[in-house]
Design a protein around this motif. Structure first.
Motif, PDB file in Angstrom:
ATOM      1  N   THR A   1       0.833  -1.205   0.000  1.00 18.39           N
ATOM      2  CA  THR A   1       0.000   0.000   0.000  1.00 18.39           C
ATOM      3  C   THR A   1       0.865   1.251   0.000  1.00 18.39           C
ATOM      4  O   THR A   1       0.550   2.228  -0.696  1.00 18.39           O
ATOM      5  N   VAL A   2       1.953   1.247   0.739  1.00 20.06           N
ATOM      6  CA  VAL A   2       2.876   2.390   0.751  1.00 20.06           C
ATOM      7  C   VAL A   2       3.425   2.627  -0.651  1.00 20.06           C
ATOM      8  O   VAL A   2       3.523   3.769  -1.108  1.00 20.06           O
ATOM      9  N   ARG A   3       3.768   1.565  -1.359  1.00 24.17           N
ATOM     10  CA  ARG A   3       4.273   1.709  -2.734  1.00 24.17           C
ATOM     11  C   ARG A   3       3.213   2.351  -3.627  1.00 24.17           C
ATOM     12  O   ARG A   3       3.522   3.209  -4.453  1.00 24.17           O
ATOM     13  N   LYS A   4       1.963   1.938  -3.471  1.00 26.56           N
ATOM     14  CA  LYS A   4       0.875   2.518  -4.266  1.00 26.56           C
ATOM     15  C   LYS A   4       0.693   3.998  -3.936  1.00 26.56           C
ATOM     16  O   LYS A   4       0.512   4.828  -4.834  1.00 26.56           O
ATOM     17  N   ILE A   5       0.756   4.327  -2.655  1.00 25.07           N
ATOM     18  CA  ILE A   5       0.610   5.725  -2.236  1.00 25.07           C
ATOM     19  C   ILE A   5       1.751   6.566  -2.810  1.00 25.07           C
ATOM     20  O   ILE A   5       1.534   7.675  -3.306  1.00 25.07           O
ATOM     21  N   ALA A   6       2.965   6.041  -2.770  1.00 28.65           N
ATOM     22  CA  ALA A   6       4.120   6.766  -3.317  1.00 28.65           C
ATOM     23  C   ALA A   6       3.974   6.958  -4.821  1.00 28.65           C
ATOM     24  O   ALA A   6       4.268   8.039  -5.353  1.00 28.65           O
ATOM     25  N   THR A   7       3.499   5.936  -5.513  1.00 32.72           N
ATOM     26  CA  THR A   7       3.277   6.046  -6.958  1.00 32.72           C
ATOM     27  C   THR A   7       2.241   7.116  -7.267  1.00 32.72           C
ATOM     28  O   THR A   7       2.437   7.955  -8.157  1.00 32.72           O
ATOM     29  N   LEU A   8       1.134   7.099  -6.526  1.00 34.56           N
ATOM     30  CA  LEU A   8       0.086   8.100  -6.731  1.00 34.56           C
ATOM     31  C   LEU A   8       0.608   9.510  -6.451  1.00 34.56           C
ATOM     32  O   LEU A   8       0.258  10.460  -7.155  1.00 34.56           O
ATOM     33  N   GLN A   9       1.466   9.655  -5.441  1.00 34.88           N
ATOM     34  CA  GLN A   9       2.014  10.966  -5.105  1.00 34.88           C
ATOM     35  C   GLN A   9       2.886  11.492  -6.243  1.00 34.88           C
ATOM     36  O   GLN A   9       2.796  12.660  -6.616  1.00 34.88           O
ATOM     37  N   VAL A  10       3.724  10.626  -6.813  1.00 37.91           N
ATOM     38  CA  VAL A  10       4.578  11.041  -7.928  1.00 37.91           C
ATOM     39  C   VAL A  10       3.722  11.432  -9.133  1.00 37.91           C
ATOM     40  O   VAL A  10       3.981  12.453  -9.784  1.00 37.91           O
ATOM     41  N   LEU A  11       2.684  10.653  -9.411  1.00 34.62           N
ATOM     42  CA  LEU A  11       1.774  10.990 -10.509  1.00 34.62           C
ATOM     43  C   LEU A  11       1.078  12.323 -10.252  1.00 34.62           C
ATOM     44  O   LEU A  11       0.971  13.165 -11.152  1.00 34.62           O
ATOM     45  N   ALA A  12       0.598  12.519  -9.029  1.00 35.54           N
ATOM     46  CA  ALA A  12      -0.097  13.763  -8.682  1.00 35.54           C
ATOM     47  C   ALA A  12       0.834  14.964  -8.815  1.00 35.54           C
ATOM     48  O   ALA A  12       0.425  16.018  -9.316  1.00 35.54           O
ATOM     49  N   GLU A  13       2.077  14.811  -8.385  1.00 33.84           N
ATOM     50  CA  GLU A  13       3.019  15.926  -8.482  1.00 33.84           C
ATOM     51  C   GLU A  13       3.301  16.292  -9.938  1.00 33.84           C
ATOM     52  O   GLU A  13       3.452  17.467 -10.270  1.00 33.84           O
TER      53      GLU A  13
END
Length: 150
Positions: free
Chosen positions: A59-71
């Motif tokens: 889940t942390v990996r998914k959250i980090a991926t989403l954060q990079v996409l959002a940025e």
């Protein structure tokens, strides 16, 4: 021993043990997005406060991926190059990220019954409202507040 599984002494894969981020031999730290992704995994994992379970790590990996996409989408929004599709995708990414973070206890944000993060509005709706979070103008709101005082 009949009917039981024999434990093997096989070591975990490099990804499972945390020695690498991906199965493929790549160096994610060779570009800014890869470094940001690796940093976010470390930061979110530290916020959990204890050794994460396998599902928490995923889940942390998914959250980090989403954060990079959002940025990345934030950059195009600020530059003024984001399409309506980009803004809608940004909204979906943020809603999903809040939901995942809340599930891990990393966010104080509330998620409504319809799955939307509380206080997060669709960028198109934001623009329709004249760049305000409220459905009415400030002037109307000021008048309403003044009339309540009377």
């Amino acid at each position: 021993m009949h009917g039981t599984l024999k434990k093997t002494s096989r070591k975990l894969s490099a990804v499972s043990s945390g020695r690498r981020l991906f199965l493929e031999h790549i160096a994610p730290t060779k570009n800014a997005q890869g470094r940001r992704f690796a940093d976010l995994i470390v930061l979110f994992t530290e916020e959990l406060g204890s050794k994460p379970t396998t599902s928490q790590t995923a889940t942390v990996r998914k959250i980090a991926t989403l954060q990079v996409l959002a940025e990345g989408l934030e950059l195009s929004i600020v530059k003024g190059t984001a399409s309506a599709k980009d803004r809608a995708e940004y909204y979906r990414i943020n809603t999903q990220q809040v939901r995942l973070m809340k599930g891990l206890g990393l966010s104080n944000a509330n998620v409504d019954d319809d799955g939307d993060a509380e206080g997060v509005i669709d960028p198109l709706e934001y623009a329709r409202r004249g760049a305000t979070r409220h459905s009415h103008s400030r002037h109307t709101q000021r008048e309403r507040l003044d009339s309540e005082d009377s």
